[in-house]
Design an enzyme around this catalytic site. Structure first.
Site, PDB file in Angstrom:
ATOM      1  CB  CYS A 113      36.954 -14.304 -20.846  1.00 20.81           C
ATOM      2  SG  CYS A 113      36.799 -12.597 -20.336  1.00 20.81           S
ATOM      3  CG  HIS A 254      35.599 -16.898 -17.765  1.00 17.58           C
ATOM      4  ND1 HIS A 254      36.697 -16.269 -17.217  1.00 17.58           N
ATOM      5  CD2 HIS A 254      34.811 -15.919 -18.282  1.00 17.58           C
ATOM      6  CE1 HIS A 254      36.565 -14.971 -17.397  1.00 17.58           C
ATOM      7  NE2 HIS A 254      35.438 -14.723 -18.034  1.00 17.58           N
ATOM      8  CG  ASN A 284      35.936 -11.577 -16.111  1.00 14.22           C
ATOM      9  OD1 ASN A 284      36.959 -12.171 -16.453  1.00 14.22           O
ATOM     10  ND2 ASN A 284      34.917 -11.357 -16.928  1.00 14.22           N
TER      11      ASN A 284
END
Ligand code: UT7
Length: 327
Positions: A113, A254, A284
């Site tokens: 990520c 993020h 996500n």
């Protein structure tokens, strides 16, 4: 001073929407729990015609068009991904071929990520030192392929998508990547992992007894780490540059969980209108998350030339980091 300046941004997500209502039919969950604990309402997942490479290529083409840059001008392609079509060749080489970027080097960055943060940080010095003039950085992941859609603790969280930026070397400017901070703690590797399919457990040997063939995440541990890591990376990069949180025009973190974003924004004492949030629409998307957010923020007119932008990410590894950028 030569800086790596963002000239164009674009993103691509699959058409297929997976809503909280859809997930209610698949596992024991409900819209209220998902929204309350994560902020997510829906996410996009790849259909048969989508792949990590196809999303990356479309995002890249959009970023190149926005920058008015041809594929031939690109001298380096960096793709932040942990879900490439194959262990090798790299996603970046497949993208290079699809784009016809005949003058470009290409490599992938495996920072989950934080892949986009690490990728920008890897290529910026090549532009700053004059090694290259134009680079393409893509963040992309298709975690839907690794998610167990019978595990409610993970399947509600993830989605697929890609974002891309074109970076160019510019002299005598205060725009561009100002500074970056990259950090890691491999002792936390056990908290988010995909054990099956690598060289430790190659697919042709079959699934070892008791091994999870899907993505595993210890949610609570990662949550605790994430809350600390976001603030840590932002504060370090601000300290290095002598800038303050109050100087930030847009915070683009993020997009993993609304509560994590809110807690980081609170630690930096940022007003709501300085925080970009789109986790409700995509969940996500791992490496795709930050560049998709940058692309949408730009399209919505929330990024003006000269704005100070803080991008920050964290993920499997464990890794975390931040890029402070003058738009
Ligand atoms: O980019 C990679 C980084 N990943 C992340 O940032 C994720 C970080 N972690 C998180 O975002 C949160 O920990 C989660 C969203 C994964 C979980 O939220 P939580 O508030 O930490 O919930 P929990 O894991 O403590 O679970 C609370 C309860 C449990 O039930 P009991 O044991 O209290 O009866 C879970 O079984 O919620 C239950 N639960 C669910 N209930 C309905 C877990 N998942 C679900 C679900 N629907 N999907």
């Amino acid at each position: 001073m030569t800086r790596a300046v963002i000239h164009g941004v674009g993103h691509a997500v699959p058409d297929k929407v997976l809503s909280n209502a859809d997930l209610e039919k698949m596992v024991d969950t409900n819209d209220e729990w998902i929204k309350q604990r994560t902020g997510i309402a829906e996410r996009r997942v790849c259909g048969p015609d989508d792949s990590c490479t196809s999303l990356a290529v479309t995002a890249a083409q959009r970023a190149l068009a926005a920058a008015g840059t041809s594929a031939e001008e690109v001298e380096m392609i960096v793709v932040g991904t942990v879900t490439g079509d194959f262990p090798f060749p790299s996603c970046s080489c497949l993208v290079q071929d699809h784009l016809g970027a005949t003058n470009a080097g290409a490599f992938d960055v495996g920072a989950a990520c934080a892949g986009f943060i690490y990728s920008v940080a890897s290529v910026a010095p090549m532009l700053e030192t004059g090694k290259i003039r134009t680079a393409l950085v893509i963040g992309v992941d298709v975690l839907s392929k690794y998610v167990d859609y019978s595990d409610r603790s993970t399947c509600v969280l993830f989605g697929d998508g890609a974002g891309a930026v074109v970076l160019k070397a510019e002299e005598a400017t205060d725009r561009g990547v100002i500074d970056t901070v990259l950090l890691s703690d491999g002792s936390g590797a056990k908290h988010i992992k995909m054990e099956y399919g690598g060289t430790a457990n190659p697919p042709h040997q079959g699934l070892p007894e008791g091994m999870n063939p899907f993505l595993f995440m210890a949610g609570a541990e990662v949550y605790r780490f994430a809350v600390g890591a976001m603030g840590d990376a932002c504060e370090r990069v601000l300290e290095r540059t002598g800038l303050r949180a109050s100087d930030i025009d847009l915070f683009v973190p993020h997009q993993a969980n609304l509560r994590i974003i809110e807690s980081a924004a609170k630690r930096l004492d940022l007003a709501d209108d300085k925080v970009f949030i789109n986790v409700q629409n995509y969940g996500n998307t791992s490496g795709g998350s930050i560049p998709i957010a940058l692309s949408e923020a730009s399209a919505q007119g929330r990024l003006k030339k000269g704005d100070l932008v803080m991008t920050v990410g964290f993920g499997a590894g464990l890794v975390w980091g931040a890029n402070l950028i003058r738009w």
